[in-house]
Every structure is written in C-alpha cells, then in structure tokens.
Design an enzyme around this catalytic site. Structure first.
Site, PDB file in Angstrom:
ATOM      1  N   GLN B 128      80.466  18.147  27.917  1.00  0.00           N
ATOM      2  CA  GLN B 128      80.193  17.430  26.673  1.00  0.00           C
ATOM      3  C   GLN B 128      80.041  18.400  25.505  1.00  0.00           C
ATOM      4  OE1 GLN B 128      76.355  15.201  26.004  1.00  0.00           O
ATOM      5  NE2 GLN B 128      77.685  13.444  26.413  1.00  0.00           N
ATOM      6  N   GLY B 129      80.869  18.259  24.499  1.00  0.00           N
ATOM      7  CA  GLY B 129      80.772  19.109  23.306  1.00  0.00           C
ATOM      8  C   GLY B 129      80.282  18.308  22.118  1.00  0.00           C
ATOM      9  N   SER B 131      76.447  18.584  20.741  1.00  0.00           N
ATOM     10  CA  SER B 131      75.470  19.331  19.949  1.00  0.00           C
ATOM     11  C   SER B 131      76.079  20.619  19.409  1.00  0.00           C
ATOM     12  CB  SER B 131      74.253  19.690  20.809  1.00  0.00           C
ATOM     13  OG  SER B 131      73.637  18.541  21.289  1.00  0.00           O
ATOM     14  N   SER B 163      76.755  21.636  29.406  1.00  0.00           N
ATOM     15  CA  SER B 163      76.584  21.816  30.849  1.00  0.00           C
ATOM     16  C   SER B 163      77.946  21.863  31.524  1.00  0.00           C
ATOM     17  CB  SER B 163      75.793  20.654  31.447  1.00  0.00           C
ATOM     18  OG  SER B 163      74.575  20.512  30.776  1.00  0.00           O
ATOM     19  N   GLU B 246      73.868   7.044  29.514  1.00  0.00           N
ATOM     20  CA  GLU B 246      73.176   8.230  30.006  1.00  0.00           C
ATOM     21  C   GLU B 246      71.728   7.930  30.366  1.00  0.00           C
ATOM     22  OE1 GLU B 246      73.962  12.604  28.668  1.00  0.00           O
ATOM     23  OE2 GLU B 246      73.887  11.343  26.901  1.00  0.00           O
TER      24      GLU B 246
END
Lengths: 324, 384
Positions: B128-129, B131, B163, B246
C-alpha cells in the site's frame, strides 16, 4: 447468528422508553429529588405494563418473554433514572404475592455478599434477604419492612437523592423462609445482569446528554463539540457504552456466570466514568444540582456497589482463566 | 439477540475444521521473522491452499472470483483458522483486504480479470502506497505527483509505512494528478508495478526491532494510464469505498488469540508465584472481561454488516479504539507476569508488547478514530 435486536425487541424497547418518558419525565425526576417517596400509582402502572411479570408464563398472567427482554426494560429504566427496586420486583414477581402487578413493593438484598443496606425502606412492604442466618440453611428470607427498619441502626444519608437507604436488620428481626423454589445463585446472577442493564442505560443516556450539550454550548465562537478535546471525551464515552452493551446483551443470551461478571464490570465502569465525563463536558453547570448528570453519577456509584463489586467480579473472572 | 449459528453455518464450520485438520500438517515450517522472501513464499503457499480448497476470497463477491460468503461465515472462518493455529493473512493482507476489494468495486472488467485472480491464487502480492512523510493522518495532503505523458503517468515522490514493499509485485498507489484542485479532488489511484524502473525501497527498522515497513522512493516512474482504477482525480472516493474493510474484520483472529494469551498469562502467573498478588489477578480478570466483550462486539458488528451486505459500519472504529488499547494493556500485564523476563526481547510476549504500540497508530490513529466516532456517529460538528 444475528446479535441485533429483533423487531419485537425494538418495539418493546420503544414502548418502555415511551411509557417511562410519559410517566417519569424530567419534571417528575426533578420532583423526586426533593421527595424520593415511590409513587405507588406509577408502580402499579409499571406492573400493568408488564415490567415485573415480563418473564412469568402467560398462563400465570405474565408476558412470557425472556432475559434479553428484561435487560432491555431495565436498560430503559436506567436511562430514565427510574428510582425504586425494579430489579427486585422483577425477580420476585411470581414468588411474592402482589409483586407482579405492582401492588406490593419488595426490596432484595444480598446479606452475604452485598453492601449491607437496602433501598427505599419506607416504601417497601417487605425486605427479602439472601443469607445464611445462624442455624438455618442458605436461602431467601423475608422480613416485614417495619420490623427490618426497627432492628437496624439509624439509616445512612444516601449519596443518591433518589434512593433512600437503610442498613440491613440485625439478627433480632424475624425471618421467614421464602420457600424452596428460590434458586439463590440464579437470583444473584440475574440481579447482577439486570443491574448492569440499568448501568448501560445510564451510560448511553449520559453520552447523549454530553453530545447534546457539546453541540449547542458555544465558547470561542464555536460549539464546544467542534473542539477535539471535547470530541474525544464524547467518543470515549460512546466506546465505553457500546463495549458494555455487547457484554450485557451477550450475557442476557448466554446467562453464563463469566459473561454476567464481565457485563457487570464493564457496565459499572461505563456508567460511572461516562457520568463523570458528562459532568466534565457540562463544565461548571455539570457540577451543580441544576443539571441531572449528578443523579446518573450517584446512582451509578450505588449500583456499582450492588450485586458484584468490581473486585468480586475481577477475581471471579480471573479464577475462570485458570479453570478454562 | 441470537448468538446461535444456523445449521448451514454449523456445517460450514465443521467442513472448515475438517479441512484445516488435513491441510495444516502439510504446511512447510514457518520462516524466520526477518526472512521476507521466505515469509512471502509461506504466506502465498497458504493462500494457494485456501484457493484450491475454495476458501480464497471468502468475503469477496462471486463476480470478483470470491465465494460470496456471508459476514457470519467469514467470522467463522477467521475464528476457526485462528483456533487451529493456521497462518495469518500475512503478505496477502493488502491484496485481499484493500487493493483487491477496491479493484473489484471500482475496476473495469479488464482490470478485474488482470488483478483479481492472481491475488486469490496467491500469485501476486500487493503493498500500500498511501502515507507519505508529510501526509500521515492528513492523508489527503499527499504530494506524490503523477504527470500524464502519452499513455503513461510519470510518478515522482516518496511513500512511507509500506508493509511488504520488498516482496510485493504491485502497489496500490495514491498520487496527485491535479495540484490545483482542492486536496481531496486531485488524487488518483494507480496500480504500480514494483519492478518498474525508478522504484527504490528502503526498509525501516521499527521500535520492535523488525523491518515491518519500508520507505519507497519514486523517481520518474512510468505507470501505464490503464493501471488507473476509477476516473482521474476520483482516487479519494475510490479508496474510501473500501477503506473501512481494513477495520471491519481485520482483528477477529487476533481477539481469539488474545483470549488464548490471557489464559496462558494466568497459568504462567500461577506457576511463577505472581498469582498470589491480588492486584495482578484483578488486572487479568478485567482483561478477561475486556476480551469477552470485544469478541461479542465483533459479533455485533458482523451482525450489523450482514444487514448492509457486508459493508462494515462505523462500529469498526469503536472496536478498533477499544481493541488497540486492550491489546496494549494485555501485553503490559504480560510484562508484569514475566517480571525481569520482560526484558528479554526474544520472548514472544515481549515482542508482541513492542509491536502492540503500533495498534493505536496504524490504520488511523486512535485520535483520528475518535474524530470519526465523534463526527460520523455522534454527529458533533467538524473541527477547524
């Protein structure tokens, strides 16, 4: 699995809320602060509405519902700050004559594990004690209210203006066994659960009151509810109430000793801490007799002492961790 | 208020239990915590086993290749896999819980066919990109730029807290495609191939000592425009459609696990004599109430989701606030049980204590969750 309320349960809750709002609204609540004597007319109406006979079989004149429904009714009573021995009368309907329809009012106290007092001594007809008197078996014993009062030291001044208290009577008061039909562990368990349900109702109500105030009270040119410091207090209150709700409702379904202990522990915490945060959100007015929130706090303290204090429930849950 | 399971649900549980009993012994040994390629291989092997047995994408809709299971079946799945000691979703987390559901909800037929089956089979891993160093809680302030050039976007910027970046094939990337628009309206969602030239990954060592996350630097990386999910500049909405997934059921297995850890704490305390301390007993007793309630709260939220066809409600924020705090309390209590042993970083409870600090930060800090609860559930006015 569907943990949500059924349509019937929603309707029951709405009906209880409506009845209590109509018969014990804010004005009545304020009046009761000055004169905490129970309103026998109201008590009979609650009886007629089935508050006490809720779980008695229909053949016996009851409503034939279960513990989850009793929890919902007690939750609503907690929201409305209804004073009086609702839990006792609900549990003893069908056991003590006249209680189911609200004609007679009885108090229930746990002499062995409770705080050593009983509520509304001048309004109750009888006191039922769970105890093990000298030379007698453990069970439920009845004492006429006047004799119970006479055999006790002078009553304390109750912290809750709506709940007068008296000390439990000494051994000189007469005691008659209530009968073999009483299952003492079950009475204790259900009393704890229904008390937790009242705490839950109070905890939800103080969230609403705090949020209502935070939306309308303006400082620095804005509603105080737009400030994160206040927002977070309110959010924390909701988290406490909803966590307690899950525990209380689940215990109503499973009736397990451990879940009841968890429910009481979390509902006590939710009621007391939410009331304190509600005082805080109300600021100076919250500290006055003018706002109702002090009544939630004081009743919350009182209930937290009854039917399983925190340390009792925590020890019980801890013991279960090793047993499991 | 019905906590009983239907015969169909009992049957689902029984079949799953049977399959777990057969499947788990065939798994290879677990890799070391720092062995990321090994962890990827292990997690994808497990995902392939789930796929072959018909359990992959259980909660995904059928037209996305999922099983269309009810929220209750999904709950049973998470409960049973945890009880059986099955692997956690691990490296498949982003693909299964966010990127996949986003592609399923917002992608074209071609995009769904390209990306969904490999996620379900365990062939491809996503990271996941979202933040950035200067866009954390204020995610919409993100500045990674994507400039259209022919059929490609040219992307430049930096991402953080990514992550599994080292072992991922794809990244769900939020980029700014219109710097002039209000901040929520100039964002687009791209599927970035992690092997594209110009992508640099630098592992970040966490407080727990492990390299859970990475920083990712993007230097004029070319991403085909056909990799955009949803319309240009509509990426914020595209992302929010599935972000609550999530928080919906992500922690079900962990609540089951925490209850097991708590019982183990009690036994350890009995064996080492600390059980004689009433304060400790009461602390553990309170935690027992806490995790009992959290399990029931999960069932409550699942029951709510059942009504909304699986879309988790705001109850997820209430749960996450309470759970993240309770988890930290649990491992602080573990430290009290361990005494001086709590200084041994290799002890699994100590490692868990360290990593528990991330729970009130990741996936929306507790402070942001409190804002969500206050504004979206309680209806308090938005702040400044």
């Amino acid at each position: 699995m569907d943990f949500r309320l059924t349509d019937d349960q929603e309707a029951l809750r709405a009906a209880a809320r409506e009845l209590l709002a109509g018969r014990f609204g804010r004005e009545r609540l304020r009046a009761a602060v000055g004169d905490p004597a129970l309103d026998r007319g109201l008590w009979r109406e609650l009886g007629a509405a089935g508050f006490f006979a809720l779980r008695l079989p229909e053949a016996a004149g009851g409503v034939g519902l279960g513990l989850p429904e009793a929890v919902l009714v007690c939750e609503e009573a907690g929201r409305a700050l209804l004073p009086g021995p609702l839990v006792a009368c609900h549990l003893l309907a069908g056991v003590v004559d006249g209680v189911a329809d609200g004609e007679r009012i009885v108090a229930l106290a746990d002499a062995a594990q409770g705080p050593g007092w009983w509520e509304h001594p001048d309004d109750c007809d009888e006191l039922i004690m769970l105890e093990e008197p000298q030379g007698k078996p453990c069970g439920a014993y009845r004492t006429p209210a006047a004799e119970a009062r006479a055999a006790a030291p002078p009553p304390p001044s109750s912290v809750d203006p709506l709940t007068p208290l008296a000390h439990l009577p000494g051994p000189s008061a007469p005691r008659t066994p209530l009968g073999a039909a009483v299952d003492v562990p079950r009475l204790r368990r259900e009393a704890a659960l229904l008390t937790a349900a009242q705490q839950l109702g109070s905890a939800s109500r103080t969230v609403e009151d705090a949020v209502g105030h935070a939306r309308t009270r303006e400082q620095f040119g804005a509603p105080i509810g737009s400030f994160q410091a206040v927002k977070h207090l309110c959010a924390g209150m909701l988290v406490r109430a909803e966590t307690a709700r899950s525990a209380v409702y689940a215990a109503a379904v499973t009736e397990s000793e451990q879940e009841v202990a968890a429910a009481k522990l979390l509902a006590d915490e939710a009621a007391v801490r939410n009331a304190r945060d509600c005082v805080q959100v109300h600021g100076g007015m919250g500290f006055t007799w003018e706002a109702d929130v002090h009544l939630h706090l004081k009743r919350g303290w009182l209930r937290a002492e009854s039917w399983g204090r925190a340390h009792v429930m925590e020890e019980r849950l801890a013991a279960e961790l090793l047993a499991g | 208020m019905d906590l009983t399971y239907t015969p169909d649900e009992d049957d689902f549980r029984a079949r799953l239990r049977r399959w777990l009993g057969e499947a788990l012994p065939t798994l290879p040994p677990r890799p070391a915590a720092a062995d990321w390629p090994g962890r990827r291989a292990y997690d994808t092997t497990w995902q392939r086993m789930l796929y072959d047995a018909g359990y992959a994408g259980l909660h995904w809709p059928r037209d996305a290749g999922g099983q269309g299971a009810t929220p209750t079946q999904h709950l049973i799945f998470l409960e049973e896999t945890e009880r059986a000691g099955a692997p956690y979703v691990g490296a498949n987390f982003v693909g299964l819980l966010h990127a996949g559901p986003t592609v399923a909800a917002e992608g074209t037929a071609h995009q769904r066919a390209r990306w969904l089956p490999p996620i379900l089979r365990g062939d491809e891993i996503w990271c996941q990109g979202f933040s950035e160093p200067d866009a954390g809680s204020d995610l919409a302030a993100l500045r990674t730029r994507a400039v259209r050039d022919g059929d490609d976007y040219v992307v430049t910027g930096a991402k953080i807290w990514t992550s599994h970046a080292e072992v991922a094939d794809w990244c769900e990337l939020l980029v700014r495609t219109d710097p002039e628009a209000p901040k929520h309206r100039g964002i687009s969602w791209l599927a970035l191939p992690m092997d594209a030239p110009g992508v640099t990954v630098r592992p970040l060592r966490t407080l727990a000592g492990t390299t859970e996350f990475a920083e990712m630097f993007l230097d004029e990386v070319r991403v085909p425009a056909r990799n955009r999910i949803g319309d240009e500049n509509d990426g914020w909405r595209v992302t929010m459609v599935t972000l609550s997934f999530e928080r919906g059921t992500a922690f079900v297995g962990e609540v089951v696990a925490c209850r097991r850890v708590l019982a183990a704490l009690a036994r350890t305390a009995r064996d080492n004599g600390r059980w004689d301390d009433a304060a400790l007993r009461r602390r553990l007793g309170r935690l027992a109430a806490e995790f009992t309630a959290l399990w029931r709260l999960t069932q409550w939220n699942v029951s709510e989701a059942q009504r909304t066809n699986g879309v988790p409600g705001t109850g997820g924020s209430v749960f996450k606030l309470r759970y993240s705090h309770a988890r930290q309390e649990l491992y602080d209590a573990a430290a009290e049980v361990l005494g001086a042993g709590a200084l041994d970083a290799d002890h699994e409870w100590v490692a868990a204590r360290l990593s528990s600090l991330s729970y009130t930060i990741a996936a929306g800090t507790s402070q942001i969750q409190q804002n969500i609860v206050a504004e979206r559930i309680l209806g308090l006015p938005k702040g400044r």
